[in-house]
Design an enzyme around this catalytic site. Structure first.
Site: not given
Ligand code: SAH
Ligand code: SF4
Length: 366
Positions: A95, A357
């Site tokens: 995605e 996110c």
């Molecule tokens: N793997 C990397 C980048 C992708 S996730 C990382 O973890 O940083 C991007 C951001 O979204 C990260 O800060 C992650 O913790 C956050 N994230 C993941 N799942 C989420 C959710 N369900 N709600 C809000 N933020 C989330």
């Protein structure tokens, strides 16, 4: 399409030049091919006129480009976000998200199919890990978004000051990338950095490294390597807990790279690069959004070049937590301000189409 074909989007300009000169064809044509790929938005061999027949024949039999077919496209109700499900040559899906807000266009791109890090609240983590993306597959996502923008005519008044419009074509170009899609970019370091180098090539997409943000769960060796290689993209580190125990409960990767080692790597980065780090904190009601946690974050980051980005939890099927209320987010920010730490609360755009996110997961195989 077979994966034995060489993906042109996975080659640096020097590699493309070497490929073409290896066929004993003039480098002039390699330069033209590069322009077709990155400046002219070519989507098929028919879009590559004026190349010698022998080069075209070689390209058509030995290489491929732009093979990320759109399997599904969804638009958010507020009109700011589009999510694309893109098909890879081996039938896996990834995605990619296009966000347009206040004249700023950003692509949120994936670095892996799935993710091995298993963060409990993340839809990609809930899927598990399938494979790394190649540099070409990472570059192709940015090229895909750029093509979408090309196909959208832009009126001059709709542009914000500083927006880049190609002098040759009246369309918007992609300027900003966040590596916040599916996957952990520092778990796929070489492919991600090669893709960044290709996208930043001044004669191609010409993105500014500082307009690219890499978000990591906290892969300590990757942060150290980025620093040693003086990688100038923006760095975001997902924190979510300010003690080892609280963090490890949400982010299992913290067991491999404990908080203390992570903070040491972050300080190494900020001091050696003289740049700040964006710390991301997913706000989960009643779990990590109280004043005690805010004070713990403040104490942990005090004195560092840091900004905290608070992200109210986006809903996912595999996690029952709820997003924090605006009041809790505001109170959290006030505590951080007391420690001299700037912070933002991230807008929850695109959550109605699962493009927020941590919401990216391939729900269906088309
Ligand atoms: N793997 C990397 C980048 C992708 S996730 C990382 O973890 O940083 C991007 C951001 O979204 C990260 O800060 C992650 O913790 C956050 N994230 C993941 N799942 C989420 C959710 N369900 N709600 C809000 N933020 C989330
Ligand atoms: Fe992977 Fe990032 Fe999701 Fe954690 S939050 S599972 S590291 S994509």
């Amino acid at each position: 399409m077979s994966s034995s074909l060489l993906d042109l989007y996975g080659l640096t300009r020097a590699e493309l030049g070497a490929l073409v000169s290896g066929w004993e064809i003039s480098p002039v044509h390699a330069a033209r091919l590069w322009r077709y790929l990155y400046l002219d938005g070519a989507t098929s061999w028919a879009d590559l006129p004026e190349l010698p027949a022998r080069l075209r024949a070689k390209l058509e039999t030995e290489t491929t480009f732009g093979h990320l077919a759109i399997t599904r496209e969804t638009h958010s109700s507020d009109g700011f976000t589009r999510k694309y499900l893109l098909g890879l040559h081996d039938a896996h899906r990834i995605e990619t998200v296009l966000m347009r807000f206040k004249g700023r266009t950003t692509a949120c791109i994936s670095s892996q199919v799935g993710c091995a890090m298993g963060c409990v609240f993340c839809a990609t983590g809930q899927m598990g890990y399938t494979r790394h993306l190649t540099a070409g597959e990472i570059v192709s996502q940015a090229v895909h978004v750029d093509r979408v923008l090309r196909s959208t005519a832009v009126d001059a008044p709709a542009l914000a000051e500083g927006d880049h419009v190609s002098p040759h074509h009246r369309h918007e170009r992609l300027r900003n990338i966040v590596l916040m899609g599916m996957g952990e970019p520092l778990h796929n370091y070489d492919a991600v950095m090669k893709a960044v180098d290709i996208l930043c090539d001044g004669t191609g997409m010409a993105l500014g490294a500082k307009k690219i943000t890499l978000s990591t769960v906290g892969v300590v060796p990757g942060i150290i390597r980025m620093t040693d290689e003086k990688r100038t993209m923006c760095l975001a580190v997902s924190l979510h807990g300010a003690t080892q125990a609280e963090r490890a409960a949400l982010v299992p990767a913290a067991r491999a790279w404990p908080l203390e080692a992570l903070m040491e790597a972050c300080r190494y980065y900020t001091e050696k690069m003289d740049r700040r780090i964006f710390f991301e904190w997913t706000l989960i009601e009643g779990k990590n959004d109280g004043p005690d946690q805010a004070h713990a974050v403040g104490a942990l980051l005090k004195g560092m070049q840091a900004q905290v980005n608070l992200i109210p939890l986006n809903p996912t099927n595999g996690y029952t937590g709820a997003p924090s209320h605006t009041g809790a987010a505001k109170a959290f920010q006030e505590v951080l301000a007391g420690y001299g730490l700037p912070s933002t609360v991230r807008q929850r755009r695109g959550i109605d189409i699962g493009a927020g996110c941590g919401q990216l997961a391939v729900a269906e195989q088309a």
